[in-house]
Design a protein around this motif. Structure first.
Motif, PDB file in Angstrom:
ATOM      1  N   MET A   1       0.850  -1.187   0.000  1.00 54.55           N
ATOM      2  CA  MET A   1       0.000   0.000   0.000  1.00 54.55           C
ATOM      3  C   MET A   1       0.893   1.247   0.000  1.00 54.55           C
ATOM      4  SD  MET A   1      -3.271   1.103   0.273  1.00 54.55           S
ATOM      5  CE  MET A   1      -4.132  -0.299   0.991  1.00 54.55           C
ATOM      6  N   LEU A   2       0.647   2.149  -0.930  1.00 55.01           N
ATOM      7  CA  LEU A   2       1.426   3.387  -1.013  1.00 55.01           C
ATOM      8  C   LEU A   2       0.920   4.383   0.034  1.00 55.01           C
ATOM      9  CD1 LEU A   2       1.579   3.777  -4.900  1.00 55.01           C
ATOM     10  CD2 LEU A   2       3.301   2.812  -3.385  1.00 55.01           C
ATOM     11  N   ASP A   3       1.853   5.006   0.723  1.00 55.15           N
ATOM     12  CA  ASP A   3       1.542   5.944   1.801  1.00 55.15           C
ATOM     13  C   ASP A   3       1.244   7.323   1.207  1.00 55.15           C
ATOM     14  OD1 ASP A   3       1.527   7.689   3.956  1.00 55.15           O
ATOM     15  OD2 ASP A   3       3.191   6.705   4.975  1.00 55.15           O
ATOM     16  N   PRO A   4       0.029   7.875   1.443  1.00 52.96           N
ATOM     17  CA  PRO A   4      -0.297   9.198   0.888  1.00 52.96           C
ATOM     18  C   PRO A   4       0.663  10.298   1.327  1.00 52.96           C
ATOM     19  CG  PRO A   4      -2.276   8.103   1.683  1.00 52.96           C
ATOM     20  CD  PRO A   4      -1.114   7.268   2.131  1.00 52.96           C
ATOM     21  N   ARG A   5       1.203  10.186   2.544  1.00 52.14           N
ATOM     22  CA  ARG A   5       2.143  11.222   3.009  1.00 52.14           C
ATOM     23  C   ARG A   5       3.420  11.207   2.179  1.00 52.14           C
ATOM     24  NH1 ARG A   5       1.911   9.355   9.163  1.00 52.14           N
ATOM     25  NH2 ARG A   5       1.991   7.386   8.012  1.00 52.14           N
ATOM     26  N   LYS A   6       3.845  10.017   1.792  1.00 56.13           N
ATOM     27  CA  LYS A   6       5.032   9.928   0.937  1.00 56.13           C
ATOM     28  C   LYS A   6       4.694  10.390  -0.483  1.00 56.13           C
ATOM     29  CE  LYS A   6       7.024   5.996   3.503  1.00 56.13           C
ATOM     30  NZ  LYS A   6       5.857   5.479   4.233  1.00 56.13           N
ATOM     31  N   LEU A   7       3.475  10.111  -0.935  1.00 55.88           N
ATOM     32  CA  LEU A   7       3.051  10.593  -2.255  1.00 55.88           C
ATOM     33  C   LEU A   7       3.062  12.120  -2.297  1.00 55.88           C
ATOM     34  CD1 LEU A   7       0.075   8.192  -3.070  1.00 55.88           C
ATOM     35  CD2 LEU A   7       2.379   8.131  -4.034  1.00 55.88           C
ATOM     36  N   HIS A   8       2.667  12.720  -1.191  1.00 54.65           N
ATOM     37  CA  HIS A   8       2.700  14.187  -1.104  1.00 54.65           C
ATOM     38  C   HIS A   8       4.126  14.701  -1.275  1.00 54.65           C
ATOM     39  CE1 HIS A   8       1.963  18.260   0.328  1.00 54.65           C
ATOM     40  NE2 HIS A   8       2.896  18.079   1.253  1.00 54.65           N
ATOM     41  N   LEU A   9       5.083  14.038  -0.648  1.00 54.60           N
ATOM     42  CA  LEU A   9       6.484  14.454  -0.781  1.00 54.60           C
ATOM     43  C   LEU A   9       6.968  14.302  -2.213  1.00 54.60           C
ATOM     44  CD1 LEU A   9       8.025  12.921   2.470  1.00 54.60           C
ATOM     45  CD2 LEU A   9       7.387  15.295   2.055  1.00 54.60           C
ATOM     46  N   LEU A  10       6.566  13.225  -2.865  1.00 54.32           N
ATOM     47  CA  LEU A  10       6.974  13.023  -4.257  1.00 54.32           C
ATOM     48  C   LEU A  10       6.385  14.114  -5.146  1.00 54.32           C
ATOM     49  CD1 LEU A  10       8.496  11.028  -6.163  1.00 54.32           C
ATOM     50  CD2 LEU A  10       6.264   9.991  -6.639  1.00 54.32           C
ATOM     51  N   ARG A  11       5.134  14.471  -4.912  1.00 54.46           N
ATOM     52  CA  ARG A  11       4.514  15.542  -5.698  1.00 54.46           C
ATOM     53  C   ARG A  11       5.238  16.864  -5.466  1.00 54.46           C
ATOM     54  NH1 ARG A  11      -1.591  17.510  -4.505  1.00 54.46           N
ATOM     55  NH2 ARG A  11      -0.532  18.269  -2.635  1.00 54.46           N
ATOM     56  N   GLU A  12       5.607  17.134  -4.241  1.00 59.45           N
ATOM     57  CA  GLU A  12       6.344  18.369  -3.958  1.00 59.45           C
ATOM     58  C   GLU A  12       7.713  18.365  -4.636  1.00 59.45           C
ATOM     59  OE1 GLU A  12       5.301  21.250  -2.309  1.00 59.45           O
ATOM     60  OE2 GLU A  12       3.446  20.185  -2.751  1.00 59.45           O
ATOM     61  N   LEU A  13       8.353  17.207  -4.677  1.00 59.25           N
ATOM     62  CA  LEU A  13       9.646  17.130  -5.351  1.00 59.25           C
ATOM     63  C   LEU A  13       9.482  17.416  -6.838  1.00 59.25           C
ATOM     64  CD1 LEU A  13      12.672  16.499  -5.262  1.00 59.25           C
ATOM     65  CD2 LEU A  13      12.093  14.076  -5.611  1.00 59.25           C
ATOM     66  N   ALA A  14       8.413  16.903  -7.437  1.00 56.25           N
ATOM     67  CA  ALA A  14       8.169  17.165  -8.859  1.00 56.25           C
ATOM     68  C   ALA A  14       7.971  18.653  -9.106  1.00 56.25           C
ATOM     69  CB  ALA A  14       6.945  16.378  -9.335  1.00 56.25           C
TER      70      ALA A  14
ATOM     71  N   LEU B   1       4.979   9.141 -13.631  1.00 55.95           N
ATOM     72  CA  LEU B   1       3.686   8.443 -13.718  1.00 55.95           C
ATOM     73  C   LEU B   1       3.014   8.389 -12.356  1.00 55.95           C
ATOM     74  CD1 LEU B   1       1.673   6.720 -15.372  1.00 55.95           C
ATOM     75  CD2 LEU B   1       3.056   4.723 -14.762  1.00 55.95           C
ATOM     76  N   LEU B   2       3.801   8.113 -11.322  1.00 58.02           N
ATOM     77  CA  LEU B   2       3.215   8.030  -9.990  1.00 58.02           C
ATOM     78  C   LEU B   2       2.740   9.398  -9.502  1.00 58.02           C
ATOM     79  CD1 LEU B   2       2.476   6.299  -7.617  1.00 58.02           C
ATOM     80  CD2 LEU B   2       4.811   6.538  -6.734  1.00 58.02           C
ATOM     81  N   VAL B   3       3.438  10.471  -9.882  1.00 62.18           N
ATOM     82  CA  VAL B   3       2.998  11.814  -9.504  1.00 62.18           C
ATOM     83  C   VAL B   3       1.608  12.097 -10.072  1.00 62.18           C
ATOM     84  CG1 VAL B   3       3.411  14.281  -9.866  1.00 62.18           C
ATOM     85  CG2 VAL B   3       5.275  12.807  -9.136  1.00 62.18           C
ATOM     86  N   GLU B   4       1.372  11.678 -11.317  1.00 67.32           N
ATOM     87  CA  GLU B   4       0.047  11.888 -11.915  1.00 67.32           C
ATOM     88  C   GLU B   4      -1.031  11.183 -11.095  1.00 67.32           C
ATOM     89  OE1 GLU B   4       0.031  10.750 -15.986  1.00 67.32           O
ATOM     90  OE2 GLU B   4       1.770  11.973 -16.521  1.00 67.32           O
ATOM     91  N   HIS B   5      -0.760   9.954 -10.690  1.00 68.83           N
ATOM     92  CA  HIS B   5      -1.738   9.223  -9.886  1.00 68.83           C
ATOM     93  C   HIS B   5      -1.824   9.794  -8.474  1.00 68.83           C
ATOM     94  CE1 HIS B   5      -2.774   6.038 -12.730  1.00 68.83           C
ATOM     95  NE2 HIS B   5      -1.498   6.027 -13.097  1.00 68.83           N
ATOM     96  N   ALA B   6      -0.691  10.286  -7.967  1.00 68.68           N
ATOM     97  CA  ALA B   6      -0.688  10.856  -6.624  1.00 68.68           C
ATOM     98  C   ALA B   6      -1.638  12.038  -6.535  1.00 68.68           C
ATOM     99  CB  ALA B   6       0.731  11.277  -6.245  1.00 68.68           C
ATOM    100  N   GLN B   7      -1.675  12.867  -7.579  1.00 71.80           N
ATOM    101  CA  GLN B   7      -2.575  14.015  -7.569  1.00 71.80           C
ATOM    102  C   GLN B   7      -4.018  13.569  -7.427  1.00 71.80           C
ATOM    103  OE1 GLN B   7      -2.109  17.326  -7.320  1.00 71.80           O
ATOM    104  NE2 GLN B   7      -4.348  17.342  -7.165  1.00 71.80           N
TER     105      GLN B   7
END
Length: 286
Positions: free
Chosen positions: A1-14, A64-70
């Motif tokens: 399971m992907l952690d939304p908090r980590k997804l947020h960090l990845l989006r910020e890095l992008a 690709l993951l950033v797109e899904h993270a949004q």
């Protein structure tokens, strides 16, 4: 399971480009951000980052993951808003961002209306330049903000942010009948990097000249005081020109500034956000 908090960090890095910038935005150490992103890579099972020395870039899988993270983060905002609606009326802290003229003219009656209609809400206001609003919303530092757009300046596009239009106001030129007539005058503009400064420069360029900027001042009351002292000409919006100082004449131009309410995508149905926007609209009718 992907952690939304980590997804947020990845989006910020992008969006921000460096781990140091992400760490500053989310108030982590760079080491903690790096560790969280490494953990996200393990959860994803594929490389998300390319590390070259001290620089980091997203891999195709990372993009690709950033797109899904949004989409995931937006859906979580919708869930938060829906749960808040189930709990009852708006209550608790409400963090509002506003640019200075809106904070001075629009927010006092809006806050009075908000307190009257929803006494359990605790509005907390921060002045902020519209250019900085999307980052503050993504970081959770604001819940809703007043932002503006100008003619000649493309609106800020951010897939993590939604806006609702509130009103439009004309722009005025001080002490000259037209932009062309101000070609040889010294100018008073906002500081470089602000939307107001960009608008003024581009409006002059569209009139066929490059303005000779003498003063950089962000507060429009001070801008008008400088104009009254003969220090130059300036473009000011209607909200800032309601009570010009003696000796300053104002010419309405075919330019406008549009004010909008901004919030995180998916968060617009949160009861506190709806209450704030209703209070803004009430203040405008008054």
């Amino acid at each position: 399971m992907l952690d939304p908090r980590k997804l947020h960090l990845l989006r910020e890095l992008a969006r921000r480009g460096t781990i140091a910038a992400v760490a500053e935005a989310v108030m982590f150490t760079p080491s903690a951000v790096s560790q969280q992103l490494s953990a996200l890579e393990r959860e994803a099972g594929v490389p998300l980052l390319e590390r070259t020395g001290r620089t980091v870039a997203l891999t195709p899988a990372g993009h690709l993951l950033v797109e899904h993270a949004q989409a995931v983060l937006e859906q979580l905002e919708r869930a938060s808003a829906a749960l808040a609606a189930v709990r009852g009326g708006p209550s608790g802290p409400l963090r509002i961002g506003a640019f200075p003229t809106a904070a001075r003219v629009l927010l006092p009656p809006a806050l009075a209306a908000l307190s009257s209609a929803h006494p359990a809400l605790e509005p907390m206001v921060s002045e902020i330049d519209p250019a900085d609003v999307s980052a503050a919303l993504r970081a959770g530092e604001l819940d809703v903000a007043l932002v503006h757009e100008y003619d000649f300046v493309p609106p800020v596009t951010d897939l993590s942010m939604e806006t609702e239009p509130l009103f439009s106001e004309p722009m005025y030129l001080t002490d000259r009948p037209s932009l062309a007539a101000a070609r040889d005058d010294p100018w008073i503009t906002n500081k470089p990097g602000t939307l107001c400064h960009t608008m003024a420069i581009r409006a002059c360029q569209a009139a066929g000249f490059e303005p000779r900027v003498r003063h950089h001042v962000d507060d429009f009351d001070t801008v008008l005081a400088f104009a009254a002292a003969g220090q130059g000409v300036a473009l000011v919006p209607r909200l800032a020109a309601l009570s010009p100082p003696p000796g300053v004449t104002l010419t309405e131009l075919p330019l406008s500034r549009r004010t909008l309410a901004a919030f995180r995508r998916g968060y617009g149905d949160h009861p506190a956000v709806r209450a704030a926007i209703a209070a803004f609209e009430t203040a405008l009718t008054r």
